[in-house]
Scaffold this motif. Structure first.
Motif, short mmCIF file in Angstrom:
data_model
loop_
_atom_site.label_atom_id
_atom_site.label_comp_id
_atom_site.label_asym_id
_atom_site.label_seq_id
_atom_site.Cartn_x
_atom_site.Cartn_y
_atom_site.Cartn_z
N ILE A 152 0.87 -1.17 0.00
CA ILE A 152 0.00 0.00 0.00
C ILE A 152 0.90 1.22 0.00
CG2 ILE A 152 -1.83 1.22 1.22
CD1 ILE A 152 -2.49 -1.52 2.52
N SER A 153 0.86 2.03 -1.13
CA SER A 153 1.66 3.25 -1.27
C SER A 153 0.79 4.44 -0.91
CB SER A 153 2.18 3.39 -2.70
OG SER A 153 3.00 2.28 -3.03
N VAL A 154 1.35 5.32 -0.08
CA VAL A 154 0.63 6.52 0.33
C VAL A 154 0.99 7.62 -0.68
CG1 VAL A 154 0.25 8.19 2.17
CG2 VAL A 154 0.75 5.79 2.73
N LEU A 155 0.01 8.17 -1.34
CA LEU A 155 0.22 9.17 -2.39
C LEU A 155 0.26 10.57 -1.79
CD1 LEU A 155 -2.21 7.77 -5.09
CD2 LEU A 155 0.23 7.30 -4.79
N ASP A 156 1.16 11.41 -2.44
CA ASP A 156 1.32 12.79 -1.99
C ASP A 156 0.22 13.65 -2.56
OD1 ASP A 156 2.58 14.98 -0.77
OD2 ASP A 156 3.51 15.51 -2.68
N VAL A 157 -0.10 14.76 -1.90
CA VAL A 157 -1.09 15.73 -2.35
C VAL A 157 -0.36 16.96 -2.82
CG1 VAL A 157 -3.04 17.18 -1.66
CG2 VAL A 157 -2.85 14.84 -0.80
N ASN A 158 -0.69 17.51 -4.06
CA ASN A 158 -0.02 18.67 -4.65
C ASN A 158 -0.55 19.94 -3.97
OD1 ASN A 158 1.56 20.21 -6.35
ND2 ASN A 158 0.00 20.31 -7.97
N ASP A 159 0.21 20.42 -2.99
CA ASP A 159 -0.21 21.61 -2.27
C ASP A 159 0.85 22.71 -2.28
OD1 ASP A 159 1.55 20.18 -0.83
OD2 ASP A 159 0.50 20.31 1.07
N ALA A 197 8.20 22.24 -3.53
CA ALA A 197 8.37 21.56 -2.23
C ALA A 197 7.72 20.20 -2.20
CB ALA A 197 7.81 22.44 -1.11
N ASP A 198 6.79 19.93 -3.11
CA ASP A 198 6.16 18.62 -3.14
C ASP A 198 7.14 17.57 -3.64
OD1 ASP A 198 3.72 19.61 -2.21
OD2 ASP A 198 3.18 20.28 -4.23
N GLU A 199 6.64 16.33 -3.62
CA GLU A 199 7.46 15.22 -4.07
C GLU A 199 6.73 14.47 -5.17
OE1 GLU A 199 9.81 14.31 0.12
OE2 GLU A 199 8.56 12.77 -0.81
N GLY A 200 7.52 13.62 -5.82
CA GLY A 200 6.95 12.82 -6.88
C GLY A 200 6.54 13.67 -8.07
N ILE A 201 5.41 13.31 -8.63
CA ILE A 201 4.95 14.02 -9.81
C ILE A 201 4.55 15.45 -9.49
CG2 ILE A 201 2.54 13.32 -9.55
CD1 ILE A 201 2.49 12.95 -12.60
N ASN A 202 4.21 15.68 -8.22
CA ASN A 202 3.83 17.04 -7.83
C ASN A 202 5.03 17.97 -7.81
OD1 ASN A 202 1.15 16.31 -7.50
ND2 ASN A 202 1.49 15.63 -5.38
N SER A 203 6.23 17.41 -7.74
CA SER A 203 7.43 18.25 -7.70
C SER A 203 8.14 18.34 -9.05
CB SER A 203 8.42 17.71 -6.66
OG SER A 203 8.88 16.42 -7.04
N GLU A 204 7.66 17.57 -10.05
CA GLU A 204 8.26 17.64 -11.39
C GLU A 204 7.76 18.89 -12.10
OE1 GLU A 204 7.54 14.09 -13.52
OE2 GLU A 204 8.47 12.79 -12.02
N ASP A 212 4.09 22.51 -12.41
CA ASP A 212 4.32 21.13 -11.96
C ASP A 212 3.31 20.21 -12.61
OD1 ASP A 212 1.92 21.39 -10.60
OD2 ASP A 212 2.85 21.82 -8.68
N LYS A 213 3.47 18.87 -12.31
CA LYS A 213 2.62 17.87 -12.93
C LYS A 213 1.54 17.34 -12.00
CE LYS A 213 6.28 16.38 -16.06
NZ LYS A 213 7.09 15.23 -16.55
N GLY A 214 1.27 18.08 -10.94
CA GLY A 214 0.24 17.66 -10.00
C GLY A 214 -1.14 17.85 -10.57
N THR A 215 -2.14 17.34 -9.78
CA THR A 215 -3.54 17.46 -10.18
C THR A 215 -4.32 18.04 -8.99
OG1 THR A 215 -3.35 15.56 -11.60
CG2 THR A 215 -5.56 16.27 -11.06
#
Length: 868
Positions: free
Chosen positions: A226-233, A265-272, A320-323
């Motif tokens: 179970i992967s916990v997903l980041d929120v683009n904030d 400051a986000d991580e993952g796709i939210n930080s790209e 960024d690439k967040g949603t």
């Protein structure tokens, strides 16, 4: 026997009755995975067969298309397991798993039905669809109590062996809830019991276990990730709000302008973060730069020009690439610095080509325009021409120049010029430009055709075919087109040819020479220059032909060149020896009279006295050959009858017929001799002479000799030179007085003849001067006589007798040929007579007569020539 049949029939009826009472079917049961050879049941006994009867009646199973994995033992009649029994393979989830078998029994034929039930055992563990299942849950947005259905496990067994229960590994955030979809199936669900925090635990790993109801029980597991997903904030942020860049306008396309950088400051796709340009000022800047969407590097895509735009403003966006995606912005200011980046430009406004090679100095060839977009020193231009000659530049007004001719042109030396107009500005560093011009030079007819050789020497054999190619002439004209197109012709302008006739042939008053156009003998092809013979050449008529060939081009005006051709005709053996024709001399008439009636025309006559000793000359055969050299060198042969040798012989080269032995009355009154005259050519040619010799008494011979001498002294030299045979002297021992009279008359006659010839030669007309003095002629004397050969023309002097003299060199003086009259043919060398040959040139301008010393000596000695 009857009792046995009755007993068997009774047993069959009883068995049939029992089978009918039991329903006609036997049932057995066997667990799956039973080992091969396991006894399922005693089939023969259950069918009511006695021991041994199963084998005798061939009890067997009937195949029904699918392997039954069982067989009937032939000896015991028992039903045995023959191969592995897998209930799941045979029946799947069907229950019960019953196999229907047919048993065949012969004598009589009977068919029995057997039902075999395969019972299940717990041999299959529960299996999940996948060994690992990944789940993603967003932090903050996934609330406690949320359920996530999971795929259950499956068990291939049936009944209690397939009843599954599930358990989950301990976790404070998740629990397992089992839901029954029906009486048989249970569906597990994962329930979130506590909110997730990605920063605390980014990944949860759990194990789901399934257990069946068999004894012993079997289990299967599946891992839950179970992967916990980041929120683009958080939105991207640039490290500068404004980027200022300066670039020279000479910067190359592809140069790096600057690099912008934004962080999230986000991580993952939210930080790209991806970069883009949203605004261009001026709009033309859209074609000037491009930005790498991943790295933020800005590169030049077009050349900068300070004269057009000096400053560019660009708006850069980082997203960024967040949603939903978030973005940040900055500005880039690009300032263009001026440099000397514009080279001079050279344009040809007018070009007048080709230029005639006779164009005068100062002729304008082209007009040019020169400009530079830079200003100040960078826009000041100087121009020049390379190479410096034969053209130059003249400035007409600001930025305009004329290309003029400064030297005379020669197309044959240089047919085309590659001219370069070069320009240079005053910048630092200076920039240059060049403009190439191709200036062809047009031809004028200023070169005459020139032959490869001034004099051509051509050798041709006589009797060539008319139209035969003799040589090929070639003249080069460096001009082009019509000016260089050459045509050939034989030039007859004032040029004659020398024609040399053979000795003994009739000639003109010029002594065998005359003016004749060369075009009557040869012709030249106007285009190719090939020299052709118009008629067969005859060496006896023509030995050397000298003429000129003219080459004329097609220009205006036409130019020409000449070449001298010396054509030498080579002799071939094409003439057979010719006997000098009979002229009706007195000697021959006397010999014919003595022979009496019955003489034949065409036969030469001579006489001889009986008792004449061996070696006495009876007659001399005269022959000539129109050829020259070895082709005209004659030899004489006597054809004697087979089986005997005659009383006469002939000199091999002299032609003198003499006695081979003393003559007597047995030889008869007359001898007929056949003499063959051959030349030395290849192949040799020949002629035949018939000589009739009359044998007389000594007194008659002396009388004939006196008559012959008197007649000979009164005859002319021309008649004597044409005689075919010469009478030999009589018997000297018998007529001494007569011989003295003959000698005195002969000397007197020859002296008178010499005086007449000398006077005639003094007053003879001169031949036209066609050539220089003749070449030196070598007269050679040998044991077989003296002979000579002249390349142009020769005369021969022959005497009757005398010993061979030493070699004598005679230089041909410049004097004309002998006076007109019958010309004597060349005679051949004789072994017993001296042959003095004097060579006369074909073209003689000198008029004084000349006679060889040996000739005068022979006259004073009393000898006389037979041909001149």
């Amino acid at each position: 026997m009857g009792e046995r049949c009755c007993a068997a029939l009774v047993r069959l009826l009883v068995l049939q009755a029992a089978w009918a009472l039991s329903g006609g079917q036997v049932r057995y049961s066997v667990p799956e995975e039973a080992k091969a050879g396991t006894v399922v049941g005693r089939l023969a006994q259950d069918l009511g067969l006695e021991a041994g009867e199963a084998e005798a009646r061939r009890l067997r199973l009937v195949a029904q298309g699918r392997r039954a994995s069982v067989e009937v033992s032939g000896a015991s009649g028992a039903l045995l397991v023959s191969s592995r029994l897998d209930r799941e393979e045979l029946c799947g989830k069907s229950a019960p798993c019953a196999l229907r078998l047919e048993v065949l029994l012969e004598r009589p034929l009977r068919v029995f039905h057997v039902q075999l039930e395969v019972t299940d055992i717990n041999d299959n563990a529960p299996v999940f669809p996948a060994a690992r299942k990944n789940l993603s849950m967003a932090e903050l947005t996934t609330l406690p109590g949320s359920r996530f259905p999971l795929e259950g496990a499956s068990d291939a067994d049936i009944g209690a062996n397939a009843q599954l229960t599930y358990t989950l590994s301990p976790s404070e955030h998740f629990s397992l809830d089992l839901q029954k979809s029906n009486e048989r199936n249970i569906e597990p669900e994962l329930v979130l019991t506590k909110a997730l925090d990605r920063e605390t635990i980014p990944v949860h790993r759990l194990v789901l276990t399934a257990t069946d109801g068999g004894r012993p029980s079997l289990t299967g597991t599946m891992e839950l990730v179970i992967s916990v997903l980041d929120v683009n904030d958080n939105a991207p942020q640039f490290n500068q709000s404004v980027y200022k860049v300066q670039l020279p306008e000479s910067a190359e396309v592809g140069s790096l302008v600057t690099r912008v950088n934004a962080t999230d400051a986000d991580e993952g796709i939210n930080s790209e973060v991806t970069y883009g340009v949203t605004n261009f000022i001026p709009p033309s800047g859209r074609d000037v730069i491009s930005i790498n969407p991943n790295t933020g590097e800005i590169h030049l895509t077009a050349a900068l020009d300070f004269e057009e735009v000096s400053v560019f403003d660009f708006r850069i966006e980082a997203r960024d690439k967040g949603t939903p995606s978030l973005s940040g912005h900055c500005k880039v200011v690009l300032e263009v610095l001026d440099v000397n980046d514009n080279a001079p430009e050279v344009w040809v406004t007018s070009l007048s080509v080709p230029v005639a090679e006779d164009a005068s100095v100062g002729t304008v060839v082209a007009l040019l325009s020169v400009s530079d977009r830079d200003s100040g020193e960078n826009g000041r231009v100087r121009c020049w021409v390379w190479p410096a000659s034969p053209f130059g530049l003249e400035a007409t007004f600001l930025g305009s120049y004329s290309l003029v001719l400064r030297e005379a042109l020669d197309r044959e030396r240089v047919s085309e010029y590659e001219v370069e107009v070069r320009a240079e500005d005053g910048g630092a560093p200076a920039l240059r430009a060049r403009r190439g011009l191709r200036v062809p030079v047009s031809d004028v007819n200023d070169n005459a055709p020139l032959f490869a050789q001034a004099v051509y020497t051509v050798l041709a054999r006589e009797n060539n075919a008319a139209g035969a190619e003799l040589a090929r002439l070639w003249a080069r004209d460096p001009d082009e087109a019509a000016n260089g197109r050459v045509s050939y012709s034989v030039w007859d302008g004032g040029l004659g040819v020398g024609v040399g006739g053979a000795a003994g042939s009739s000639s003109s008053s010029s002594g065998g020479m005359g003016w004749r156009p060369a075009s009557s003998y040869v012709s030249v092809d106007a285009e190719s220059g090939r020299l052709w013979a118009l008629q067969p050449l005859d060496y006896e008529e023509l030995q050397v032909l000298q003429f000129e060939v003219r080459a004329v081009d097609a220009g205006e005006p036409a130019l020409s060149g000449n070449a001298t051709v010396q054509l030498f005709v080579l002799d071939e053996n094409d003439n057979a020896p010719a006997l000098l024709p009979a002229a009706g001399s007195a000697a021959e008439a006397a010999a014919a009279a003595l022979a009496g009636a019955g003489s034949e025309s065409g036969t030469l006559w001579a006489w001889a006295a009986w008792g004449a000793p061996a070696g006495q000359v009876v007659a001399k055969i005269r022959a000539v050959d129109a050829d020259s050299g070895y082709n005209a060198w004659l030899r004489y042969e006597l054809c004697e009858p087979q089986g005997g040798k005659g009383p006469f012989r002939v000199g091999l080269y002299s032609g003198e017929v003499s006695t081979a032995r003393a003559l007597d009355e047995a030889d008869g009154p007359r001898q007929r001799l056949l003499i063959v005259v051959r030349d030395h050519g290849e192949p040799a040619r020949s002629a035949t002479a018939t000589l009739s010799v009359s044998l007389l008494e000594a007194a008659e011979a002396a009388l004939a000799a006196g008559s012959s001498a008197a007649s000979s002294s009164s005859s002319s030299a021309v008649s004597r030179s044409a005689a075919g045979a010469e009478l030999g002297p009589g018997a000297a021992s018998a007529a001494t007085n007569v011989w003295l009279v003959v000698a005195i008359c002969a000397v007197s006659s020859l002296f008178l003849l010499a005086v007449v010839l000398y006077g005639a030669s003094r007053w003879a007309p001169r031949a036209a001067v066609l050539s220089g003095p003749g070449p030196t002629t070598l007269v050679c004397a040998s044991e077989v006589g003296s002979w000579s050969y002249s390349q142009r023309h020769s005369r021969s002097l022959c005497v009757a007798d005398g010993a061979a003299k030493s070699d004598l060199m005679v230089f041909s003086p410049n004097f004309p040929p002998p006076p007109p009259g019958p010309a004597a043919k060349d005679t051949q060398p004789e072994p017993s007579a001296l042959l003095d040959t004097v060579s006369f040139p074909s073209f003689i301008p000198f008029s004084a007569p000349f006679y060889p010393l040996s000739y005068l000596m022979l006259l004073s000695a009393g000898s006389f020539p037979t041909a001149y």
